[in-house]
Design an enzyme around this catalytic site. Structure first.
Site, PDB file in Angstrom:
ATOM      1  N   ARG A 158       0.849  -1.202   0.000  1.00  0.00           N
ATOM      2  CA  ARG A 158       0.000   0.000   0.000  1.00  0.00           C
ATOM      3  C   ARG A 158       0.878   1.244   0.000  1.00  0.00           C
ATOM      4  O   ARG A 158       0.588   2.216  -0.669  1.00  0.00           O
ATOM      5  CB  ARG A 158      -0.930  -0.014   1.211  1.00  0.00           C
ATOM      6  N   ASP A 187       0.333  -7.134  -3.246  1.00  0.00           N
ATOM      7  CA  ASP A 187      -1.097  -6.894  -3.002  1.00  0.00           C
ATOM      8  C   ASP A 187      -1.666  -6.185  -4.225  1.00  0.00           C
ATOM      9  O   ASP A 187      -0.954  -5.973  -5.216  1.00  0.00           O
ATOM     10  CB  ASP A 187      -1.316  -6.078  -1.706  1.00  0.00           C
ATOM     11  N   HIS A 259      -6.274 -10.435  -3.604  1.00  0.00           N
ATOM     12  CA  HIS A 259      -5.285  -9.367  -3.390  1.00  0.00           C
ATOM     13  C   HIS A 259      -4.137  -9.464  -4.391  1.00  0.00           C
ATOM     14  O   HIS A 259      -2.966  -9.364  -4.028  1.00  0.00           O
ATOM     15  CB  HIS A 259      -4.761  -9.424  -1.950  1.00  0.00           C
ATOM     16  N   GLU A 323      -9.634 -12.843   2.014  1.00  0.00           N
ATOM     17  CA  GLU A 323     -10.515 -11.955   1.275  1.00  0.00           C
ATOM     18  C   GLU A 323     -10.472 -12.181  -0.243  1.00  0.00           C
ATOM     19  O   GLU A 323     -10.138 -11.274  -0.993  1.00  0.00           O
ATOM     20  CB  GLU A 323     -10.138 -10.500   1.592  1.00  0.00           C
ATOM     21  N   TRP A 389      -6.787 -13.839  12.056  1.00  0.00           N
ATOM     22  CA  TRP A 389      -6.954 -12.375  12.024  1.00  0.00           C
ATOM     23  C   TRP A 389      -8.390 -11.933  12.219  1.00  0.00           C
ATOM     24  O   TRP A 389      -8.637 -10.837  12.699  1.00  0.00           O
ATOM     25  CB  TRP A 389      -6.383 -11.794  10.724  1.00  0.00           C
ATOM     26  N   TYR A 414      -4.320  -4.984  15.299  1.00  0.00           N
ATOM     27  CA  TYR A 414      -4.325  -4.111  14.125  1.00  0.00           C
ATOM     28  C   TYR A 414      -3.787  -2.725  14.509  1.00  0.00           C
ATOM     29  O   TYR A 414      -4.519  -1.827  14.903  1.00  0.00           O
ATOM     30  CB  TYR A 414      -5.721  -4.082  13.485  1.00  0.00           C
ATOM     31  N   PHE A 415      -2.494  -2.591  14.340  1.00  0.00           N
ATOM     32  CA  PHE A 415      -1.821  -1.372  14.769  1.00  0.00           C
ATOM     33  C   PHE A 415      -1.989  -0.223  13.760  1.00  0.00           C
ATOM     34  O   PHE A 415      -1.417   0.852  13.940  1.00  0.00           O
ATOM     35  CB  PHE A 415      -0.328  -1.645  15.021  1.00  0.00           C
TER      36      PHE A 415
END
Ligand code: ACM
Ligand code: ZN
Length: 527
Positions: A158, A187, A259, A323, A389, A414-415
């Site tokens: 990202r 990704d 992804h 996902e 997760w 989830y930081f």
């Protein structure tokens, strides 16, 4: 009588001094035991010698470099085979990542269960030196980790992070005694690893036209600026070596079958309908996924993974698996033909087929797979390690069913989430809310039977970088929350609410000394 009371007073003073000194060591994560046996201090300077045999040259050299930065010295501390100072040895009877350290007037004596154990002792020592003005109280410390897998994830798809930035991330993990970096290098928004067999992956798949800087999809929320970057294989080797020198194994993640839009952009024949798609400029879940029906997809994945295993010595290779929408597969002649040929009734099983086939391939290369917890839905066998997760309950389910599990559940791990309830002054982040206190109080064994606990091999925090453009922003999300996470990872049953704040105040000095960015909220008392 008078003599007696003087004696009692002296004794009490000594006891107080001893207790205060022990507490003031403020070691994070909490060691197995810390004893202060006598009064006195040993002061470490840039001139203190490190006494170590050749086989311990790496931990000695790392420590010398780390201390050089702190002392602002021109030269690292010297490493000698004989003499007095900080003495390093190995004793295989000690836990492989554990150590014993004794400090007295003679110097500092460290014995580790392995090179890694010696390195962790030196991390403890570095922390004491840096946070205690170079003065190390006489003490005896014994230590070993609670979990064998102590991980942090880093998403460089990202937002691309340079080699130097990733090295700084590794420095921070090492100082908190983490030993795994889960490196998310592919990704939808960018393919970041050079693959010699398919140069298009990085020529075309490593850059996107622009980046979404708002929440939602209004045109004004894109920045209009191309974003890209990738690592050459030489650079990957350099990062892997750097991590190894800090006793961190890098687990690469090659996302499949979802992804994968950046790969589809580079090589449209990977899609069910050879669809022409961009490197994605949205966040979230795209319907554009790899075709699981064509043999060419499997050849592609095997060729990519063959290069990946040459670059990464990690036994575990992460194959993603999260996902993956199945819309394209439902109307794809290749996917439907594959399902028929394999006797599969629904598309989840087709994902299971892909994962199992890739698992066999990686097993043939002497590696094992780890995947996000959706791999359970396709029916993988217990040879696959599950990264839980979508919630701690899924991790509990996987552990109860015999899988090795890495716990990294939403929302605790989830930081990328906001750190305060009000979100004031935090800038735009992906959402959610996880503060230091919640992480510190988290029990990763919650809901897991005594018998299945052994399957929880570790705990990991995740740094997704949709809204984190550079390492400084990543650090601001990581610190100080990693302070809480590392106590879960290294010393889960040794946590102590009464001392953690004082320890973190001490760690703050450490972060300042190394110039690492950290969020102010915990220190300001904001939740
Ligand atoms: C994930 O957060 N999609 C693993
Ligand atoms: Zn297909």
């Amino acid at each position: 009588m008078r003599l007696y009371s003087t004696f009692v007073a002296m004794f009490m003073a000594l006891m107080c001094a001893v207790t205060v000194s022990a507490r003031e060591l403020n070691i994070l994560p909490e060691p197995l035991s810390v004893n202060v046996e006598a009064e006195g201090n040993y002061t470490v300077t840039a001139k203190t010698k490190i006494v170590a045999l050749e086989e311990l040259n790496n931990p000695a050299a790392r420590f010398a470099e780390e201390m050089m930065l702190y002392f602002g010295a021109k030269k690292p501390m010297s490493i000698a085979k004989r003499g007095k100072g900080i003495t390093l040895n190995i004793d295989k009877n000690i836990h492989a990542e554990g150590y014993e350290m004794r400090v007295n007037g003679e110097g500092i004596n460290i014995v580790g269960g392995s090179e890694a154990g010696v390195y962790y002792a030196l991390q403890t020592l570095r922390q004491i030196i840096v946070t205690n003005d170079s003065v190390v109280p006489y003490c005896a410390i014994k230590d070993e980790p609670a979990f064998e897998y102590r991980g942090a994830h880093l998403d460089v798809s990202r937002h691309f992070m340079s080699v130097e930035e990733v090295k700084e991330y590794i420095d921070i993990l090492a100082a908190h005694k983490l030993n795994r970096l889960h490196w998310h290098i592919t990704d939808d928004q960018g393919w970041r690893i050079e693959i010699k067999a398919y140069p298009e992956l990085t020529e075309k798949g490593s850059s996107r036209k622009e980046t979404l800087i708002g929440h939602g999809a209004e045109p004004k929320w894109w920045d209009g600026t191309p974003h890209g970057g990738y690592y050459t294989q030489e650079e990957i080797r350099e990062v892997v070596k750097y991590a190894e020198q800090h006793y961190i194994t890098i687990i690469p993640e090659i996302e499949m079958p979802g992804h994968s839009q950046a790969a589809l952009h580079a090589l449209p024949w990977l899609g069910c309908h050879e669809q022409d798609v961009d490197v994605w400029t949205m966040w979230g879940v795209t319907p554009e996924v790899l075709c699981a029906g064509k043999e060419t997809t499997y050849t592609f994945l095997e060729n990519v993974l063959s290069e990946v295993v040459e670059l990464f010595p990690s036994e575990l290779i992460h194959i993603g698996g999260d996902e993956c929408p199945k819309e394209r597969w439902k109307v794809c002649e290749h996917c439907q033909a594959m399902m028929k040929a394999q006797g599969l009734e629904h598309e989840e099983q087709l994902q299971g087929y892909l994962v199992t086939r890739i698992e066999k391939f990686l097993n043939s290369k002497g590696r094992r797979i780890i995947g996000w917890d959706e791999i359970l839905e396709g029916g993988v066998t217990t040879t696959a390690t599950v990264m839980a997760w979508r919630g701690a309950k899924i991790g509990a389910y996987a552990a109860e069913h015999g899988h090795e599990v890495v716990m990294t559940p939403l929302p605790i791990c989830y930081f990328d989430f906001y750190q305060t309830e009000s979100r004031e002054g935090e800038g735009l982040r992906i959402g959610g809310h996880i503060n230091f206190e919640k992480i510190y109080a988290w029990d990763p064994f919650d809901g897991i039977s005594e018998q299945a606990r052994k399957n929880i091999i570790g705990v990991q925090c995740n740094l997704w970088s949709e809204y984190l453009k550079n390492i400084s922003m990543v650090e601001g999300q990581l610190l100080p929350r990693l302070g809480a996470m590392c106590e879960v990872q290294w010393s889960v049953d040794r946590r102590n609410e009464a001392t953690i704040r004082q320890k973190m105040e001490s760690m703050r000095k450490f972060y300042d000394a190394y110039g690492w960015n950290y969020a102010p909220y915990y220190f300001d008392g904001r939740k």
